[in-house]
Design a protein around this motif. Sequence first.
Motif, PDB file in Angstrom:
ATOM      1  N   GLY A  40       0.802  -1.219   0.000  1.00 61.54           N
ATOM      2  CA  GLY A  40       0.000   0.000   0.000  1.00 61.54           C
ATOM      3  C   GLY A  40       0.832   1.265   0.000  1.00 61.54           C
ATOM      4  N   TYR A  58      -7.005   2.402  -3.597  1.00 61.58           N
ATOM      5  CA  TYR A  58      -8.080   1.564  -3.065  1.00 61.58           C
ATOM      6  C   TYR A  58      -8.971   1.005  -4.166  1.00 61.58           C
ATOM      7  N   PRO A  62      -8.716  -3.199  -3.354  1.00 61.32           N
ATOM      8  CA  PRO A  62      -9.670  -3.071  -2.243  1.00 61.32           C
ATOM      9  C   PRO A  62      -9.352  -3.994  -1.070  1.00 61.32           C
ATOM     10  N   GLN A  65      -7.596  -2.978   3.352  1.00 64.27           N
ATOM     11  CA  GLN A  65      -8.545  -2.308   4.253  1.00 64.27           C
ATOM     12  C   GLN A  65      -7.779  -1.574   5.354  1.00 64.27           C
ATOM     13  N   TRP A 208      -9.721  10.943   3.208  1.00 62.32           N
ATOM     14  CA  TRP A 208     -10.428  10.001   2.353  1.00 62.32           C
ATOM     15  C   TRP A 208     -11.059  10.600   1.100  1.00 62.32           C
ATOM     16  N   THR A 218     -12.871   3.801  -5.911  1.00 58.85           N
ATOM     17  CA  THR A 218     -12.501   3.642  -4.506  1.00 58.85           C
ATOM     18  C   THR A 218     -13.636   3.023  -3.708  1.00 58.85           C
ATOM     19  N   ALA A 221     -13.644  -0.563  -2.289  1.00 54.74           N
ATOM     20  CA  ALA A 221     -13.118  -0.936  -0.980  1.00 54.74           C
ATOM     21  C   ALA A 221     -14.227  -1.038   0.060  1.00 54.74           C
ATOM     22  N   TYR A 224     -15.767  -4.529  -0.244  1.00 58.85           N
ATOM     23  CA  TYR A 224     -14.870  -5.687  -0.168  1.00 58.85           C
ATOM     24  C   TYR A 224     -15.289  -6.587   0.988  1.00 58.85           C
TER      25      TYR A 224
END
Length: 372
Positions: A40, A58, A62, A65, A208, A218, A221, A224
């Motif tokens: 990441g 993301y 995904p 987390q 975010w 995104t 995610a 997921y």
Amino acid sequence: MLARRLSTRTIGYLVLGWAAAWFGIMAVGGGSSWHFFLQGANALADADDPVRGGLHLYAAAPILQIGPLSFLAVLALLPAGHVLALLAGQILGAAAGLLLLWLVRGLVPGRQRDDARLALAAAPFLPVWMFLAVGVVHLDDVLALLLSVAALRAARAGRAGLTGLLLGLATDAKPWALGFAALLLLLPAWRPRVAAAAALAGAVAVAWVPFFAGDPGTSNALRYTIQNAPVSALHALGIHDARTPAWDRPAQLALALTLGALAAWRGRWAAIPLLTVASRLVLEPGGNKYYIAGVVVGTVVWDFAGARHALPWWTMSACFGLFVARWIPMPAVLHGWLLVALFVAACVLLLVPSPVSGRPAPAARRAPARST
């Protein structure tokens, strides 16, 4: 009791020695989840990649987390090289556990015997924490739990803006930490609560919103799912879906906020961390052992700041009944029922008076809360 006759310095040395011993034990073969953080962090830094890098992180992966704050923390360590970065992450995670204990100590200013009580709670707490911080190295959970306990201390001091900021940063490290938002209700009036909520929302938005704006994918995610493990409480409760049910994550958050708000209303502020984590785990499809670190953080807060007993029964029970038990051969479903039992027991705390929990925060008695 011998622990009560020891000096504060001696108690401190004993806790440091115990922490160092468990650091050494967990460091052997440790870092099992570090590759997720490397993946990441490197993707976040690779802004030139129009598919997997930068703000596409993301959308493309995904499975990660993990909040962007955690990846930024890893990026700060990477110039030392992958091996030293891992070691630094482990050391910082271990230090975070000791800092967390110091924050808990500040929740109840008192006599020397309180140092002994906290040291007794640290004995079962530190092995579980070191498994999280050194064994698997989930830096996101380390940051989320540390920042949430810091937010609890800020709320008790009436620091509205700081409380909201810390909760926002905790959510930026690990999204499930939003469940701690009930801590805002510990502030003494609606105006500081609104200010704290605004600080929380602002911190979350800064971290975010760029990802959602930069790549609408995104949202992948958010959808997921993970495997519904046989050892999970969700599985024990009869939810046998192969993957995370669509309703599960919203239900976790709603349950945590509801029980946290009820605890605040009932004056059981020391139970909020435990109730928040228990609300997550009772509906959690995953079965990872490191989840128990969140439980023992909550039990340490309750044992030290909320319970009447001298011994840390809650923390010892969580350590042996939920953590150590995972290495004992038994039917998988029993582990799930132990988590359900934890949740039920935590809910009972809403009915149990404590010598500390019913008191208003010191800052609330002395003066209006500060906005920062």
